[in-house]
Enzyme design. Structure first.
Site, PDB file in Angstrom:
ATOM      1  N   ALA A   6       0.811  -1.225   0.000  1.00  0.00           N
ATOM      2  CA  ALA A   6       0.000   0.000   0.000  1.00  0.00           C
ATOM      3  C   ALA A   6       0.845   1.276   0.000  1.00  0.00           C
ATOM      4  CB  ALA A   6      -0.924  -0.034   1.220  1.00  0.00           C
ATOM      5  N   ALA A   7       1.718   1.397   0.978  1.00  0.00           N
ATOM      6  CA  ALA A   7       2.452   2.654   1.116  1.00  0.00           C
ATOM      7  C   ALA A   7       3.467   2.823  -0.012  1.00  0.00           C
ATOM      8  CB  ALA A   7       3.139   2.699   2.483  1.00  0.00           C
ATOM      9  N   CYS A  40      -6.120  -6.751   4.045  1.00  0.00           N
ATOM     10  CA  CYS A  40      -7.414  -6.613   4.738  1.00  0.00           C
ATOM     11  C   CYS A  40      -8.427  -7.637   4.219  1.00  0.00           C
ATOM     12  CB  CYS A  40      -7.989  -5.214   4.522  1.00  0.00           C
ATOM     13  SG  CYS A  40      -6.780  -3.897   4.714  1.00  0.00           S
TER      14      CYS A  40
HETATM   15  C1  LIG Z   1      -5.611  -9.825   8.052  1.00  0.00           C
HETATM   16  C2  LIG Z   1      -5.497  -8.330   7.990  1.00  0.00           C
HETATM   17  C3  LIG Z   1      -6.637  -7.548   7.927  1.00  0.00           C
HETATM   18  C4  LIG Z   1      -6.533  -6.166   7.874  1.00  0.00           C
HETATM   19  N1  LIG Z   1      -7.687  -5.416   7.809  1.00  0.00           N
HETATM   20  C5  LIG Z   1      -7.601  -4.067   7.748  1.00  0.00           C
HETATM   21  C6  LIG Z   1      -8.757  -3.270   7.653  1.00  0.00           C
HETATM   22  O1  LIG Z   1      -9.881  -3.806   7.636  1.00  0.00           O
HETATM   23  N2  LIG Z   1      -8.635  -1.922   7.593  1.00  0.00           N
HETATM   24  C7  LIG Z   1      -7.403  -1.312   7.604  1.00  0.00           C
HETATM   25  O2  LIG Z   1      -7.335  -0.072   7.516  1.00  0.00           O
HETATM   26  N3  LIG Z   1      -6.264  -2.046   7.676  1.00  0.00           N
HETATM   27  C8  LIG Z   1      -6.330  -3.399   7.764  1.00  0.00           C
HETATM   28  N4  LIG Z   1      -5.195  -4.148   7.830  1.00  0.00           N
HETATM   29  C9  LIG Z   1      -3.894  -3.465   7.894  1.00  0.00           C
HETATM   30  C10 LIG Z   1      -3.363  -3.131   6.507  1.00  0.00           C
HETATM   31  O3  LIG Z   1      -3.319  -4.289   5.731  1.00  0.00           O
HETATM   32  C11 LIG Z   1      -1.981  -2.534   6.670  1.00  0.00           C
HETATM   33  O4  LIG Z   1      -2.092  -1.391   7.476  1.00  0.00           O
HETATM   34  C12 LIG Z   1      -1.395  -2.132   5.318  1.00  0.00           C
HETATM   35  O5  LIG Z   1      -1.200  -3.253   4.511  1.00  0.00           O
HETATM   36  C13 LIG Z   1      -0.044  -1.445   5.538  1.00  0.00           C
HETATM   37  O6  LIG Z   1       0.535  -1.187   4.307  1.00  0.00           O
HETATM   38  P1  LIG Z   1       2.097  -0.982   4.192  1.00  0.00           P
HETATM   39  O7  LIG Z   1       2.397  -0.775   2.756  1.00  0.00           O
HETATM   40  O8  LIG Z   1       2.559   0.033   5.168  1.00  0.00           O
HETATM   41  O9  LIG Z   1       2.727  -2.338   4.737  1.00  0.00           O
HETATM   42  P2  LIG Z   1       2.541  -3.825   4.229  1.00  0.00           P
HETATM   43  O10 LIG Z   1       1.223  -4.050   3.651  1.00  0.00           O
HETATM   44  O11 LIG Z   1       2.971  -4.698   5.363  1.00  0.00           O
HETATM   45  O12 LIG Z   1       3.597  -3.929   3.069  1.00  0.00           O
HETATM   46  C14 LIG Z   1       4.967  -3.905   3.322  1.00  0.00           C
HETATM   47  C15 LIG Z   1       5.604  -4.721   2.233  1.00  0.00           C
HETATM   48  O13 LIG Z   1       7.014  -4.618   2.397  1.00  0.00           O
HETATM   49  C16 LIG Z   1       7.582  -5.871   2.108  1.00  0.00           C
HETATM   50  N5  LIG Z   1       8.859  -5.888   2.785  1.00  0.00           N
HETATM   51  C17 LIG Z   1       9.087  -5.832   4.110  1.00  0.00           C
HETATM   52  N6  LIG Z   1      10.396  -5.806   4.363  1.00  0.00           N
HETATM   53  C18 LIG Z   1      11.008  -5.845   3.162  1.00  0.00           C
HETATM   54  C19 LIG Z   1      12.364  -5.845   2.773  1.00  0.00           C
HETATM   55  N7  LIG Z   1      13.354  -5.809   3.664  1.00  0.00           N
HETATM   56  N8  LIG Z   1      12.642  -5.901   1.454  1.00  0.00           N
HETATM   57  C20 LIG Z   1      11.641  -5.936   0.527  1.00  0.00           C
HETATM   58  N9  LIG Z   1      10.338  -5.948   0.853  1.00  0.00           N
HETATM   59  C21 LIG Z   1      10.043  -5.893   2.148  1.00  0.00           C
HETATM   60  C22 LIG Z   1       6.586  -6.884   2.627  1.00  0.00           C
HETATM   61  O14 LIG Z   1       6.713  -8.122   1.977  1.00  0.00           O
HETATM   62  C23 LIG Z   1       5.267  -6.202   2.326  1.00  0.00           C
HETATM   63  O15 LIG Z   1       4.718  -6.626   1.103  1.00  0.00           O
HETATM   64  C24 LIG Z   1      -5.260  -5.548   7.876  1.00  0.00           C
HETATM   65  C25 LIG Z   1      -4.097  -6.328   7.941  1.00  0.00           C
HETATM   66  C26 LIG Z   1      -4.210  -7.705   7.994  1.00  0.00           C
HETATM   67  C27 LIG Z   1      -2.945  -8.523   8.056  1.00  0.00           C
END
Ligand SMILES: Cc1cc2nc3c(=O)[nH]c(=O)nc-3n(C[C@H](O)[C@H](O)[C@H](O)COP(=O)(O)OP(=O)(O)OC[C@H]3O[C@@H](n4cnc5c(N)ncnc54)[C@H](O)[C@@H]3O)c2cc1C
Length: 450
Positions: A6-7, A40
């Site tokens: 996402a981010a 999610c």
């Molecule tokens: C089961 C579940 C249900 C959820 N339901 C909700 C909801 O209903 N509403 C809501 O607002 N939020 C929900 N969330 C939370 C939401 O999914 C997260 O807040 C969101 O995905 C965060 O996005 P992000 O990009 O910060 O991190 P992430 O989605 O964790 O993505 C980070 C990515 O970085 C990659 N990564 C990590 N370290 C490294 C590295 N060293 N090198 C390369 N790649 C790396 C990982 O593989 C991952 O794909 C839920 C989460 C889960 C697990």
């Protein structure tokens, strides 16, 4: 980009909209198999409401490569960040961990969060699952579809992921036990509201063991066979962990990025990492400012990750955007029970130093006589002297939870309960009683502070 969900990918696509490939080369390292996916949606995929994993991917790597000119390196894990040399070191996981170095002018750290995994859960036994990524979801579904098919599920952790996964297991026809260490599940709401959730969960056929601590697992032939608690042993042929997450900051801290009091990375309003020129961070790895308490908080939600990534990308692309902070709004459901919350709980309001009153009202989601009217509890936490709304929680059914958005907007705009009590909210019998529960709760709070 370190992290392709996402981010990270919101940042990539926003930066690309403003700067073309000749001007800005974008490389995204993602250690998993997917980009821009919806974690999610995992509980709904496991529960069978979503058929195919592809439905949970909003933009796949090919789309990023072809339409956004982003060089997506899947299955590449970044293992080092050298801020002096402006270089990341990654390992190509599908090619024996081959080392890849890539230089950068701007770095976006968007590595998300990591699940909390206590010592007892670090096991090689088959049948124990976290649910952080789509790969985790796929492994869990394989196990559910396997032979012998599991019959007894234990979900450890009664937060929103735990209850959503418990529902998924019920939908798959398993007998489900939910174990939670706190006296009540859903610790994102106050215990009195959590008690309502517990009572409702029990009515759904879930065996809820709250106030119970897990101490270990039992295994047989390399497979999990039971969960051991301080209160006895629960048979389990599948264990799902929903014990919360912490920011994935190990790599960032090693590189010298500043970590704030919440344990997440410190960023400014534009998602620039504090005191670290040319480095940005967004999503579950950063801390945000809570607009009610004014304090830095770690609130790992997809809604924030998307917005923060967008802000970072706009700024990298030469535009101007800021992230306005959070008020802690969240909704969830388990079977037909819905829970919404925004702002501060009672303990959070006290910790922030507020003097407050808390009121609860029982109402219904529709006019009492209209078919399908269901009970609904609304709780408000209000600053005693000013009458300002500090927090709100809802437990109910049939779209009760999304009413929290009205309260979130009131809170965001620092409204008092006096102002809220006169709000012009929609009314018709299928949607609300003539006095909307939000208005009734505001009136009760006015009485309480007087
Ligand atoms: C089961 C579940 C249900 C959820 N339901 C909700 C909801 O209903 N509403 C809501 O607002 N939020 C929900 N969330 C939370 C939401 O999914 C997260 O807040 C969101 O995905 C965060 O996005 P992000 O990009 O910060 O991190 P992430 O989605 O964790 O993505 C980070 C990515 O970085 C990659 N990564 C990590 N370290 C490294 C590295 N060293 N090198 C390369 N790649 C790396 C990982 O593989 C991952 O794909 C839920 C989460 C889960 C697990």
């Amino acid at each position: 980009m370190v992290g392709g969900d996402a981010a990270g990918m919101s940042a990539a696509s926003q930066a690309r909209r403003r700067r073309d490939a000749a001007d800005l080369e974008i490389v995204a390292f993602e250690r998993g198999h997917f980009t821009s996916y919806s974690a999610c949606g995992i509980p709904y995929w496991v529960g069978g409401l979503v058929d195919d994993v592809d439905q949970l991917v909003s933009r796949d790597p090919a789309t990023f490569r072809e339409k956004f000119d982003v060089d997506v390196r899947l299955r590449h894990e970044v293992v080092g960040i050298d801020l002096d040399r402006r270089e990341v070191l990654a390992r190509d996981l599908d090619n024996g961990g081959r080392e890849v170095r890539e230089s950068f002018d701007q770095l976006v750290y968007a590595a998300g969060a990591v699940p909390v995994t206590p010592e007892w859960a670090r096991t090689d036994a088959a049948g124990v699952f976290g649910v952080q990524t789509l790969d985790d979801g796929a492994a869990l579904i394989d196990w559910l579809d396997g032979d012998p098919a599991p019959r007894n599920a234990v979900v450890v952790g009664g937060g929103y992921i735990g209850v959503e996964m418990a529902e998924a297991m019920i939908q798959r026809g398993l007998s489900v036990t939910l174990v939670e260490r706190s006296p009540e599940p859903m610790s994102t709401v106050d215990p009195d509201m959590g008690a309502l959730v517990r009572e409702a969960l029990c009515g759904l056929g879930l065996d809820v063991r709250s106030g119970v601590t897990v101490t270990g697992l039992e295994t047989r032939d390399g497979r999990v066979s039971a969960v051991v608690t301080e209160d006895g042993t629960l048979p389990a042929d599948i264990v799902v962990l929903g014990l919360g997450v912490r920011p994935n900051t190990a790599l960032a801290a090693e590189a010298g990025l500043p970590i704030g009091p919440s344990g997440a990375i410190r960023v400014d309003l534009r998602m620039r990492v504090v005191d670290t020129p040319g480095v940005w961070a967004a999503g579950d790895c950063v801390e945000s400012v809570h607009r009610v308490s004014g304090q830095p908080v770690f609130v790992p939600l997809g809604t924030h990750a998307n917005k923060q990534g967008r802000v970072a990308g706009i700024n990298i692309g030469g535009g101007y955007a800021t992230f306005a902070g959070v008020v802690g709004t969240a909704v969830t459901k388990v079977c037909d029970l819905e829970v919404g919350r925004t702002g501060l709980r009672e303990d959070e309001a006290a910790a922030a130093g507020f003097e407050f009153v808390a009121v609860r009202v029982e109402s219904t989601n529709r006019a009492g006589y209209y078919p399908g009217a269901k009970p609904m509890t609304v709780k408000l936490i209000v600053e005693r002297r000013s009458g300002r709304l500090l927090g709100a929680q809802i437990v109910g059914r049939s779209e009760a939870a999304k009413r929290i958005d009205v309260l979130a907007v009131a809170l965001w705009n620092r409204m008092t309960v006096d102002e809220m009590a006169g709000l012009d909210l929609g009314y018709a019998p299928p949607y609300a009683p003539v006095w909307d529960p939000v208005l009734v709760a505001a009136r009760k709070a006015i009485d309480a502070i007087r």
